[in-house]
Design a protein around this motif. Sequence first.
Motif, PDB file in Angstrom:
ATOM      1  N   GLY A 191       0.820  -1.216   0.000  1.00 52.89           N
ATOM      2  CA  GLY A 191       0.000   0.000   0.000  1.00 52.89           C
ATOM      3  C   GLY A 191       0.848   1.257   0.000  1.00 52.89           C
ATOM      4  O   GLY A 191       0.504   2.263  -0.633  1.00 52.89           O
ATOM      5  N   PHE A 192       1.994   1.210   0.720  1.00 53.48           N
ATOM      6  CA  PHE A 192       2.876   2.387   0.739  1.00 53.48           C
ATOM      7  C   PHE A 192       3.424   2.688  -0.660  1.00 53.48           C
ATOM      8  O   PHE A 192       3.438   3.832  -1.118  1.00 53.48           O
ATOM      9  CB  PHE A 192       4.015   2.145   1.737  1.00 53.48           C
ATOM     10  CG  PHE A 192       5.064   3.205   1.705  1.00 53.48           C
ATOM     11  CD1 PHE A 192       4.846   4.450   2.299  1.00 53.48           C
ATOM     12  CD2 PHE A 192       6.284   2.974   1.084  1.00 53.48           C
ATOM     13  CE1 PHE A 192       5.819   5.431   2.269  1.00 53.48           C
ATOM     14  CE2 PHE A 192       7.257   3.964   1.049  1.00 53.48           C
ATOM     15  CZ  PHE A 192       7.017   5.186   1.646  1.00 53.48           C
ATOM     16  N   ILE A 194       2.132   1.754  -3.547  1.00 50.76           N
ATOM     17  CA  ILE A 194       1.045   2.197  -4.423  1.00 50.76           C
ATOM     18  C   ILE A 194       0.758   3.683  -4.196  1.00 50.76           C
ATOM     19  O   ILE A 194       0.577   4.466  -5.144  1.00 50.76           O
ATOM     20  CB  ILE A 194      -0.216   1.349  -4.182  1.00 50.76           C
ATOM     21  CG1 ILE A 194       0.000  -0.098  -4.675  1.00 50.76           C
ATOM     22  CG2 ILE A 194      -1.427   1.958  -4.874  1.00 50.76           C
ATOM     23  CD1 ILE A 194       0.251  -0.199  -6.174  1.00 50.76           C
ATOM     24  N   GLU A 195       0.719   4.025  -2.919  1.00 56.58           N
ATOM     25  CA  GLU A 195       0.451   5.437  -2.622  1.00 56.58           C
ATOM     26  C   GLU A 195       1.581   6.347  -3.109  1.00 56.58           C
ATOM     27  O   GLU A 195       1.346   7.437  -3.654  1.00 56.58           O
ATOM     28  CB  GLU A 195       0.250   5.588  -1.129  1.00 56.58           C
ATOM     29  CG  GLU A 195      -0.131   6.985  -0.700  1.00 56.58           C
ATOM     30  CD  GLU A 195      -0.382   7.074   0.792  1.00 56.58           C
ATOM     31  OE1 GLU A 195      -0.655   8.197   1.281  1.00 56.58           O
ATOM     32  OE2 GLU A 195      -0.304   6.025   1.476  1.00 56.58           O
ATOM     33  N   PHE A 196       2.827   5.857  -2.939  1.00 55.04           N
ATOM     34  CA  PHE A 196       3.969   6.665  -3.379  1.00 55.04           C
ATOM     35  C   PHE A 196       3.993   6.841  -4.884  1.00 55.04           C
ATOM     36  O   PHE A 196       4.133   7.958  -5.415  1.00 55.04           O
ATOM     37  CB  PHE A 196       5.264   6.002  -2.876  1.00 55.04           C
ATOM     38  CG  PHE A 196       6.506   6.679  -3.359  1.00 55.04           C
ATOM     39  CD1 PHE A 196       6.931   7.872  -2.773  1.00 55.04           C
ATOM     40  CD2 PHE A 196       7.250   6.156  -4.414  1.00 55.04           C
ATOM     41  CE1 PHE A 196       8.081   8.512  -3.223  1.00 55.04           C
ATOM     42  CE2 PHE A 196       8.394   6.795  -4.859  1.00 55.04           C
ATOM     43  CZ  PHE A 196       8.819   7.978  -4.270  1.00 55.04           C
ATOM     44  N   GLY A 198       1.535   6.407  -6.943  1.00 57.65           N
ATOM     45  CA  GLY A 198       0.370   7.184  -7.387  1.00 57.65           C
ATOM     46  C   GLY A 198       0.601   8.675  -7.241  1.00 57.65           C
ATOM     47  O   GLY A 198       0.233   9.471  -8.131  1.00 57.65           O
ATOM     48  N   SER A 199       1.213   9.026  -6.117  1.00 54.76           N
ATOM     49  CA  SER A 199       1.514  10.463  -5.946  1.00 54.76           C
ATOM     50  C   SER A 199       2.514  10.944  -6.982  1.00 54.76           C
ATOM     51  O   SER A 199       2.394  12.070  -7.535  1.00 54.76           O
ATOM     52  CB  SER A 199       2.062  10.691  -4.528  1.00 54.76           C
ATOM     53  OG  SER A 199       1.109  10.283  -3.560  1.00 54.76           O
TER      54      SER A 199
END
Length: 230
Positions: A191-192, A194-196, A198-199
């Motif tokens: 999840g980290f 993916i979030e990174f 994505g940002s």
Amino acid sequence: MESASPLPNGSHPSEAQPELPPAAEKLRRAMRLARVDDAERSRVVSELRGAEIARLEMLRDELLPVIAEVPKDVDLFDVALVPSERPRLFVDMIAFVEMGRDRRAYRFLQDTRLGRVTIAEGERLEPMVEAITDYIARRLIERDKALAGDTTLAQAARAQIETQEKVAARHQPSAAAPKPRRRNVFGMVFGFFIEFFGSAVLVALLGLGGWTAWRYLSALSWLSHHPVGH
């Protein structure tokens, strides 16, 4: 012919009772002797039985102080004289004293699972009292051991039940306390990232859009200053 003179009871000799035959006289004499012998035997037996009871009463009187020292909450011993055909002095339910065949010697007996055994035997009173006192002491010790064993078994059973209850409580979920969620390390890392990413992609798209808009506006500005055809 002269008649016979009458007998003193007034009867004539011809009317007197006939004499018994020798066999009947012997039987009657034997029965009389048997009655005399039976009476003599009964008297002797009664005297011997009375002597037995008297000796057992002497032993009972010597044992009463010993029984008085037994704790009040112990009901194992009940010294009682039973004047039956064979008099006996009972110490408890399985041990008793009776007189020997000569009606002089004491015999201290006990009934066991293997049969009747003789604990002590003798004519003197003092050794018999000591033997019975030792027997009472052993019975008291056996009682204490049995009570201690019962207490130990009860404690062990209670501890076993408590252990089983604790084990059962561990395997049963509690309604008031919800189960804690397991932390998935791999999911957290994924999840980290993916979030990174994505940002990062969002920033890149914003940058690309800004650059494209800037190029478009620059092209419009150039065309406005340099019209086509001049």
